[in-house]
Every structure is written in structure tokens, then in C-alpha cells.
Design a protein around this motif. Structure first.
Motif, PDB file in Angstrom:
ATOM      1  N   ALA A 175       0.837  -1.201   0.000  1.00 42.00           N
ATOM      2  CA  ALA A 175       0.000   0.000   0.000  1.00 42.00           C
ATOM      3  C   ALA A 175       0.871   1.248   0.000  1.00 42.00           C
ATOM      4  CB  ALA A 175      -0.933  -0.023   1.195  1.00 42.00           C
ATOM      5  N   ARG A 176       1.995   1.180   0.683  1.00 38.48           N
ATOM      6  CA  ARG A 176       2.906   2.330   0.636  1.00 38.48           C
ATOM      7  C   ARG A 176       3.458   2.495  -0.779  1.00 38.48           C
ATOM      8  NH1 ARG A 176       4.438   0.598   5.910  1.00 38.48           N
ATOM      9  NH2 ARG A 176       6.001  -0.795   5.033  1.00 38.48           N
ATOM     10  N   GLN A 177       3.686   1.364  -1.428  1.00 37.39           N
ATOM     11  CA  GLN A 177       4.254   1.404  -2.775  1.00 37.39           C
ATOM     12  C   GLN A 177       3.301   2.031  -3.794  1.00 37.39           C
ATOM     13  OE1 GLN A 177       6.029  -2.324  -4.087  1.00 37.39           O
ATOM     14  NE2 GLN A 177       5.176  -2.061  -6.118  1.00 37.39           N
ATOM     15  N   THR A 178       2.013   1.680  -3.697  1.00 32.67           N
ATOM     16  CA  THR A 178       1.048   2.237  -4.657  1.00 32.67           C
ATOM     17  C   THR A 178       0.354   3.473  -4.107  1.00 32.67           C
ATOM     18  OG1 THR A 178      -0.796   0.937  -3.802  1.00 32.67           O
ATOM     19  CG2 THR A 178       0.532  -0.078  -5.542  1.00 32.67           C
ATOM     20  N   GLY A 179       0.415   3.661  -2.787  1.00 32.66           N
ATOM     21  CA  GLY A 179      -0.284   4.773  -2.161  1.00 32.66           C
ATOM     22  C   GLY A 179      -1.779   4.525  -2.066  1.00 32.66           C
ATOM     23  N   GLN A 180      -2.190   3.316  -2.375  1.00 41.44           N
ATOM     24  CA  GLN A 180      -3.621   3.022  -2.406  1.00 41.44           C
ATOM     25  C   GLN A 180      -4.094   2.322  -1.144  1.00 41.44           C
ATOM     26  OE1 GLN A 180      -3.232   0.983  -6.251  1.00 41.44           O
ATOM     27  NE2 GLN A 180      -4.732   2.421  -7.051  1.00 41.44           N
ATOM     28  N   ASN A 181      -5.385   2.347  -0.973  1.00 42.26           N
ATOM     29  CA  ASN A 181      -6.028   1.701   0.155  1.00 42.26           C
ATOM     30  C   ASN A 181      -6.026   0.183  -0.052  1.00 42.26           C
ATOM     31  OD1 ASN A 181      -8.454   0.693   1.678  1.00 42.26           O
ATOM     32  ND2 ASN A 181      -8.549   2.828   2.247  1.00 42.26           N
ATOM     33  N   VAL A 198      -8.350  -1.920   0.065  1.00 48.65           N
ATOM     34  CA  VAL A 198      -9.469  -2.470  -0.710  1.00 48.65           C
ATOM     35  C   VAL A 198      -9.219  -2.399  -2.219  1.00 48.65           C
ATOM     36  CG1 VAL A 198     -11.188  -1.970   1.039  1.00 48.65           C
ATOM     37  CG2 VAL A 198     -10.806  -0.334  -0.795  1.00 48.65           C
ATOM     38  N   SER A 199      -8.216  -1.650  -2.631  1.00 51.01           N
ATOM     39  CA  SER A 199      -7.886  -1.642  -4.053  1.00 51.01           C
ATOM     40  C   SER A 199      -7.513  -3.044  -4.513  1.00 51.01           C
ATOM     41  CB  SER A 199      -6.703  -0.705  -4.334  1.00 51.01           C
ATOM     42  OG  SER A 199      -6.965   0.581  -3.871  1.00 51.01           O
ATOM     43  N   TYR A 211      -7.917  -5.950  -9.843  1.00 52.06           N
ATOM     44  CA  TYR A 211      -6.734  -5.089  -9.859  1.00 52.06           C
ATOM     45  C   TYR A 211      -5.609  -5.702  -9.018  1.00 52.06           C
ATOM     46  CZ  TYR A 211      -3.702  -1.114  -8.776  1.00 52.06           C
ATOM     47  OH  TYR A 211      -2.621  -0.295  -8.603  1.00 52.06           O
ATOM     48  N   MET A 263      -3.884  -8.222 -11.014  1.00 51.09           N
ATOM     49  CA  MET A 263      -2.978  -7.636 -12.007  1.00 51.09           C
ATOM     50  C   MET A 263      -1.704  -7.140 -11.329  1.00 51.09           C
ATOM     51  SD  MET A 263      -4.575  -8.218 -14.702  1.00 51.09           S
ATOM     52  CE  MET A 263      -4.046  -7.262 -16.097  1.00 51.09           C
ATOM     53  N   ILE A 277       3.895  -2.306  -9.784  1.00 52.46           N
ATOM     54  CA  ILE A 277       3.169  -1.037  -9.966  1.00 52.46           C
ATOM     55  C   ILE A 277       3.498  -0.108  -8.789  1.00 52.46           C
ATOM     56  CG2 ILE A 277       0.885   0.042  -9.979  1.00 52.46           C
ATOM     57  CD1 ILE A 277      -0.185  -2.436 -11.380  1.00 52.46           C
ATOM     58  N   LEU A 332     -18.193  -7.089  -7.084  1.00 56.90           N
ATOM     59  CA  LEU A 332     -17.546  -5.996  -6.372  1.00 56.90           C
ATOM     60  C   LEU A 332     -18.160  -4.682  -6.829  1.00 56.90           C
ATOM     61  CD1 LEU A 332     -13.838  -7.145  -6.946  1.00 56.90           C
ATOM     62  CD2 LEU A 332     -15.196  -7.533  -4.912  1.00 56.90           C
ATOM     63  N   LEU A 333     -19.035  -4.151  -6.015  1.00 52.65           N
ATOM     64  CA  LEU A 333     -19.620  -2.848  -6.320  1.00 52.65           C
ATOM     65  C   LEU A 333     -19.902  -2.169  -4.987  1.00 52.65           C
ATOM     66  CD1 LEU A 333     -20.503  -1.001  -8.628  1.00 52.65           C
ATOM     67  CD2 LEU A 333     -22.791  -1.939  -8.422  1.00 52.65           C
ATOM     68  N   ASP A 334     -19.110  -1.149  -4.747  1.00 49.41           N
ATOM     69  CA  ASP A 334     -19.201  -0.454  -3.475  1.00 49.41           C
ATOM     70  C   ASP A 334     -20.667  -0.139  -3.130  1.00 49.41           C
ATOM     71  OD1 ASP A 334     -18.005   0.871  -1.291  1.00 49.41           O
ATOM     72  OD2 ASP A 334     -18.451   2.787  -2.244  1.00 49.41           O
TER      73      ASP A 334
END
Lengths: 213, 531
Positions: B68-74, B76-77, B90, B93, B101, B358-360
Motif C-alpha cells: 500500500a505504501r508502494q502504490t499509495g492506495q487503500n 481495498v484496491s 486489480y 494484475m 506497480i 464488487l460494487l461499493d
């Protein structure tokens, strides 16, 4: 034994470094990575290679207004856009993009051909068309087409809304109406003020499969 | 956010069949020790870490484990509904493109588990203080250190080192009480990969090579043997009947072996992987670091592993239909590989499928995995007499030359807002009967049920009753129910209940000493944290 493992690891790293190609990089912190490469190697995972995302969790970017994409990526990068899809996915992705990469990404997706993700409930679509074309005068809701264009194609800072996933559109309308998470979209807060959930779903259903120009 | 401690449990599930009844009993004990080894390490760390995390950690995307630090994403991504280790499209991938990534960041994360479990019946045991030493106790089960992240444009690493606070349970000084547990640290999942992606409007081809230590740990779907299990799992020795110790599909080689596999994913439709696995020794010993010679699986030659999957994504839905398999030749005695015929041949073939919606704010996952495993024994194990007799005192049949075991796992999960979740799991292992599996039976001298017909075992630190098998059949069946809460993305609190309708071939009196399958029903509570 340890030496052999180390040698193997170093060899793999050396091979990897040697084989690395900027044209196929997934590095988000390298200013030299071409925008098109980022679009295909990274953005495409969610938004599709041609900007036509499959999952409604992710907005379709094909044919989106270039100016609008630039503005949004900047807002993600400086955390001015705080809606959940923004901070969950996009804050991190955009954090090290350069201005040039942002412009390149915007140009890339603006050039793609938008495709409808499919049609919805005809009754709802008809209701949505009415709101899109004529607004809801009794509720002081102006026609969407005034800013977004007769066919939802957008115009500069006003985004293309045609063919957007209905689920995504409803969620963003809700963000505008009920939160302060998109301060740069303050105009939409006023516009959406009187919309009911049913109104939003109707407009979104119409937009998703809006007839092309 | 990453996978959990899957290696140890898989190893435990797939420990090769022992060579004699005495060896079988010893193997059961060794297994319990392994289980114990896995369970101890986590309690202290989690007790300290989790409250600290809850209080100190700011809730924003950057404050996360290594990837998560690497992509900066949460989280749940990449993790469906935030429930690790299950991946989103995702996340798959991200994995298939070699964890590359994003941008290089501090490649370290830690994880810890505090848990408590409660078995329905703790009285039907030869040695309750030893069998259920940690029953109802709050334990620091295990902790892991992850070294994970992007290395170069094409190379990335996911590696896990796990400390098990309950790795081993010693014999009590009096021979009947609860022995002390001892912690242990060893290499857990390792996946070092090189990947490249060729994508344009005509085709999308991901190609990669993975050096890993567990067949299917390289797999991006969570119906793969290395990833399907409920996590977290406490150390098996501190809690013998939690879901993690119930049957799962798995490969005969187990984990901590050294493998190289090549894979390709074409047009987000067809995934294919082919690999070979060898003993993790000499230059490859890093794959089994921390495991002693006797505990290291010794494979004969290179053992093939394969995987094929078809995938499709439409709207918020995605589906995978897959098949996989492995043929492994495992030496009977890890400390003596001089005789090339002294190997067990495992031929495992699996079918699996996964559906995700998967649909929030909704996440729905349905998973099913089925594996049929053929196990051919070496001559020293096959066709051997056993020390038990039947109820009339007649000798039992000799051990089989081969066995077939079929294992089915299915799981349905729902998560709301990536915070509140629940699941229902089903497991059913069936297989043919083999007197080799019998760990309890009639004593030829007394005619009474015993687990020690030769009297060679002496004082038992754990009774064979709770793990006993009178029928010689491996059938085990049951359900697991779970509810969990993720108050923030790197903390999860869960309550799990596992019920057994069949255990070791019988619903009632499976050990011949009065213990029923339902006596093993277990409630399990955990707090998991990562940073």
C-alpha cells in the motif's frame, strides 16, 4: 549455500534491471515514464486500455474532456478531491505524477472512443432524458445539457457524462449533494440540491446509454 | 496487506503418511507439535501492537503495509472488501505484473494475531491439560515480518517470515500435565518474480517467472491451495480444531520447497502456469530457512506443477474457472534419501472456481475448490501388517499400497462497506479406508481400545484420543461460520465457529474411546493487525 542464494538473487536483479524497458514501465515515480505507458500499464487495469472501464466502480474516461481530466488528477494529487474513489485509488496513483504526465494522460484518454456500457430501464431513461434536456423547473434544477452539452459530451472544465456508468454517476451526484468532498465541484452542489434518489437514478440511466451526437 | 501464514498449515495438512503404526502415532504427535509451533508466536506482539495501531495509526491511505505504501492506495484496491488475502481484479494484475506497480517504498510490514479458542468438549481426552492447554486462553498466536515490494521495473518480491509462538509443545515433566510451548521462526511464503506486460489494442499479454517456495503461492486466485484458507489461523498446536486445521485441498509436496514457475495471462482471459519444484536445500535453502533437516520436505528430482484458468469480467462481476495439478515424489524419511525408491508419489488434480461481485459498498465472493489426491506408498510402507486387531481379535488387513482422497471446499462471503463481513464455509474430505490411518484400535493382548498396542510410546504428552482414528478412514466434514469487523483497514476482529459432523471417518466415537465429531466444534476469536 548462502552465497549461491545471494548470487541467484543478484543475478535476477541484474537481469531484471537489464531487461527493464521504460516503454513498459509501471513506475509511477519516474518523470521519464511516458504517459501512454502509464495509461496502458497502470491506468488500464481499472479504466480499460481504451478508457472504457468494465466495472462500474471505475469511471469511464474515454473521450473525456482533456481539461477536466487534468483538473481531476491535480485534485487527486493535492488531495482536494476526497470522495472515496478519490482517496482509495487515486491519491496514491497520482501522488508523483508530473504535470506533463498528467497532460499526456488526459490527452490519451480524450482521444479514445467512448462506448456505451449498455442500456437500462426504458421508463427510467425517459424520465432521465426529461431532466437532462429540460431540468426540473419546479425544483430549480437546470437542464444538465446546459453545461454538459446536448449529448453529454462535456465542454472543457465541464466533464463528459455520456456513457458514464450509471452506478458511478449516481454515487458522484450523491457526493456533490451530500458532502463537501469535491469542493471544486461546488456548482454541482447547488444543481443537485433538490434531486431525489429517483431523479439521480433516472438521469444516470439516461446518460449511460445516451444517443451519440 | 498480504497473505497469512499458510505454509505451516499446509505442511501440516499434507504431511506424508507415516511408515508404520508406531510411526503414525509419532507422526500425529509431531504434527501436533508443528501445529503448536505455529500458534505460539503471535500473542504478545498482537497484544501490544494492535492497541497501539488502533490508537496511533492515522487512517489514510499511505499509512499501510508495504504494498500500500508502494502504490499509495487503500487495501481495498487489491483485497476484495478489504479481506486479505483475497484479491480484486486489480490486485491480481498487481501480483501478475510482479508487484511492480507504483514506486519503491520501505519494503517492510509486520503482522500479528491475538486469539482465543474454545473447543466444545475438553473432557473426552486422555490428557486434557496437554490436549487443550491453551483452550479459552487469550494467546499471542503468531507474528510475521514481510519483506515485500518493487525491486526493479520488472522484479518484485513478496516474502514472509513467521514467528509461531506455539511452535512446539514439550512433554510435561510428570508425563501427563501440559508441557511448555516454545516459539519458532521460519521462512513462510516466498514469491520473487519477474514480469513483463505487452499490451496494445490487439493483445494484452502478461508474462512472468516466479521463484517461490510453495506450489500455487504464485497463483492470483484465492481458490488456489496456498490461499483459500480462512485467515488468520492460530497455531494449530494451541487450537487443534479451528478451521485452519480442517481439510483443505493441498499439494503433496507441502510448502517450503524450492520452485520455479513460468506463467502467462492472455487478454485477461486465459491464464497458464507451469512450474517445477525441488528440495529447498543447498543454494535454495532460503526457501526453507529456519526449518531443520528432519522437518524439510525432501523431493526426488524436479516435480511438475501446472495451472490453467479461464477468466471473464462483466460489469461488477468476474469469474474464474480453473484446474491445476502436481505430481510430487516425496522421500519417506527426510533424513535418509539414499534409496530412490523410498518415496511417496502424490498425484493431485484440482478444479476450482471463483465468482466475485464488487460494487461499493458490496463485496460478494463465492469460491469452490475440489481436489483429488492419489497417494502411492513406498514398499516400506505399503502392504505392511499393523499392530491392532479387530474386535474379535483377528488381524487387520495390511496397509494399502495407495490411497485416494477427495477434498471439497466451498465458501460464500459477503462484506459491507469493507467493514462488516460474514462467511459460510463447507469442507468435506472423503477417501478410502486404510489401516495405516488407524491411530487407535483394539489391543491384541487386552482386546481393549488403545492407541499404543505395542506399549512403546510410554507417557503421552498429548493423548491420541482427540486425534484418534479407529476406522482408518480420513472422512472429515463440517461447516465454518465467520463474522468479522474491520474497524480500520489494517485491523480485523473476527469470530469463527467450526462444526464437525464427521471426523476421522465417523460421526460418533471416531477414536473408539468415546469422542464424537461434534465434540471438536470450536469457537475462535481473533484480533489481527498489520502495519
Amino acid at each position: 549455500m548462502k552465497r549461491a542464494s545471494l548470487t541467484l538473487a543478484l543475478a535476477l536483479v541484474a537481469i531484471g534491471a537489464g531487461c527493464s524497458s521504460l516503454e513498459r514501465s509501471r513506475s509511477l515515480a519516474n518523470p521519464s515514464t511516458p504517459a501512454k505507458t502509464l495509461a496502458s500499464q497502470v491506468c488500464s487495469n481499472c479504466h480499460g486500455l481504451d478508457g472504457n472501464s468494465i466495472s462500474p466502480n471505475f469511471p469511464k474516461l474515454a473521450e473525456q474532456q482533456q481539461e477536466y481530466i487534468v483538473a481531476q488528477l491535480n485534485q487527486f494529487r493535492n488531495h482536494r478531491r476526497e470522495d472515496p474513489p478519490g482517496f482509495i485509488y487515486m491519491w496514491g496513483i497520482s501522488r508523483s505524477l508530473t504535470d506533463d504526465q498528467i497532460k499526456g494522460l488526459a490527452a490519451y484518454f480524450a482521444e479514445q472512443k467512448s462506448v456505451s456500457p449498455g442500456s437500462g430501464n426504458p421508463k427510467l431513461i425517459e424520465e432521465g432524458k426529461q431532466i437532462f434536456d429540460s431540468g426540473l423547473p419546479a425544483q430549480n434544477v437546470p437542464p444538465c445539457s446546459t453545461c454538459h452539452g446536448d449529448h453529454g459530451q462535456g465542454n472543457g472544465q465541464f466533464p463528459r457524462v455520456a456513457n458514464q456508468h450509471a452506478d458511478y454517476a449516481v454515487k458522484q451526484l450523491t457526493v456533490f449533494q451530500q458532502t463537501e468532498q469535491r469542493p471544486d465541484g461546488v456548482a454541482m452542489k447547488v444543481v443537485t440540491h433538490s434531486l431525489s434518489r429517483q431523479n439521480m437514478e433516472a438521469v444516470a440511466a439516461y446518460l449511460q446509454d445516451i444517443p451519440p451526437k | 496487506m498480504i497473505g497469512m501464514d499458510t505454509r505451516g498449515l499446509q505442511e501440516i495438512r499434507e504431511t506424508p503418511a507415516p511408515t508404520s503404526i508406531a510411526a503414525a502415532i509419532l507422526a500425529v504427535r509431531a504434527l501436533r507439535k508443528k501445529i503448536a509451533r505455529k500458534l505460539i508466536a503471535g500473542t504478545i506482539a498482537a497484544t501490544v501492537l494492535v492497541p497501539l495501531l488502533l490508537v496511533l495509526a492515522p487512517e489514510e491511505a499511505q499509512a499501510l503495509p508495504a504494498f500500500a505504501r508502494q502504490t499509495g492506495q487503500n487495501c481495498v484496491s487489491c483485497h476484495a472488501g478489504g479481506q486479505f488475502p483475497e484479491l480484486t481484479p486489480y490486485g491480481r494484475m498487481f501480483k501478475m505484473t510482479g508487484y511492480t506497480i507504483g514506486e519503491r517504498a520501505l519494503p517492510l510490514s509486520v503482522m500479528a494475531v491475538v486469539s482465543s479458542s474454545r473447543v466444545r468438549d475438553t473432557t473426552k481426552s486422555d490428557n486434557p491439560p496437554a490436549d487443550f492447554a491453551k483452550n479459552r486462553a487469550v494467546t499471542f498466536s503468531s507474528a510475521s515480518l514481510f519483506i515485500a515490494g518493487k525491486v526493479t521495473e520488472n522484479i518484485g518480491l513478496f516474502s514472509q517470515i513467521t514467528y509461531d509462538n506455539y511452535a512446539e509443545q514439550a512433554v510435561a515433566p510428570d508425563g501427563v500435565g501440559a508441557g511448555k510451548f516454545k516459539g519458532h521462526t521460519n521462512a513462510d511464503n516466498i514469491d520473487l518474480r519477474y514480469a513483463d506486460r505487452f499490451i496494445d489494442s490487439n493483445r494484452d499479454l502478461i508474462f512472468g517467472v516466479s521463484a517461490n517456495n510453495n506450489p500455487s503461492v504464485s497463483d492470483p486466485w484465492n481458490t488456489a491451495a496456498a490461499w483459500m484458507q480462512y485467515v488468520p489461523v492460530p497455531s494449530p498446536s494451541s487450537s487443534q480444531f479451528v478451521d485452519g486445521n480442517a481439510p483443505y485441498p493441498g499439494y503433496g509436496s507441502g510448502g517450503n520447497v524450492a520452485g520455479l514457475s513460468a506463467y502467462a495471462y492472455l487478454n485477461k482471459m486465459l491464464y497458464a502456469e507451469l512450474g517445477g519444484y525441488k528440495t529447498a536445500n543447498r543454494g535454495l535453502s532460503i526457501m526453507s530457512a529456519g526449518i531443520n533437516n528432519a522437518g524439510t520436505t525432501k523431493l526426488k528430482g524436479t516435480n511438475p506443477y501446472w495451472r490453467l484458468a479461464l477468466t471473464h469480467e462483466w460489469g461488477p462481476h468476474n469469474i474464474m474457472l480453473g484446474t491445476s495439478g502436481m505430481i510430487a515424489d516425496v522421500y519417506d524419511n527426510p533424513e535418509d534419501t539414499s534409496d530412490p525408491t523410498s518415496t511417496h508419489r502424490f498425484n493431485d488434480k484440482g478444479l476450482d472456481a471463483q465468482y466475485q461481485y464488487l460494487l461499493d459498498p458490496h463485496t460478494v465472493t463465492a469460491q469452490v475448490a475440489y481436489m483429488t489426491s492419489k497417494h502411492r506408498y513406498p514398499d516400506s510402507v505399503a502392504n505392511q501388517p499393523v499392530n491392532f486387531v479387530d474386535a474379535l481379535g483377528n488381524p487387520l488387513a495390511n496397509t494399502n499400497t495407495s490411497d485416494t482422497t477427495n477434498t471439497l471446499r466451498a465458501k460464500l462471503t459477503y462484506v459491507y462497506q469493507a467493514k462488516y463481513g460474514g462467511s459460510l464455509g463447507y469442507f468435506n474430505r472423503t477417501g478410502n479406508t486404510n489401516t495405516l490411518n488407524q491411530t487407535s484400535g483394539f489391543d491384541p493382548a487386552t482386546g481393549l481400545i488403545t492407541s499404543d498396542p505395542t506399549g512403546s510410546l510410554g507417557a503421552a504428552e498429548l493423548s491420541t484420543r482427540v486425534g484418534g482414528n479407529l476406522s482408518g478412514n480420513p472422512a472429515t466434514r463440517g461447516f465454518t461460520y465467520e463474522a468479522f469487523w474491520t474497524p480500520m483497514q489494517y485491523v480485523r476482529v473476527g469470530l469463527q465457529y467450526t462444526t464437525y459432523s464427521k471426523f476421522n471417518g465417523a460421526s460418533s466415537n471416531y477414536d473408539g474411546l468415546g469422542r464424537d465429531a461434534k465434540d471438536n466444534n470450536t469457537l475462535f476469536f481473533y484480533v489481527w493487525g498489520a502495519y
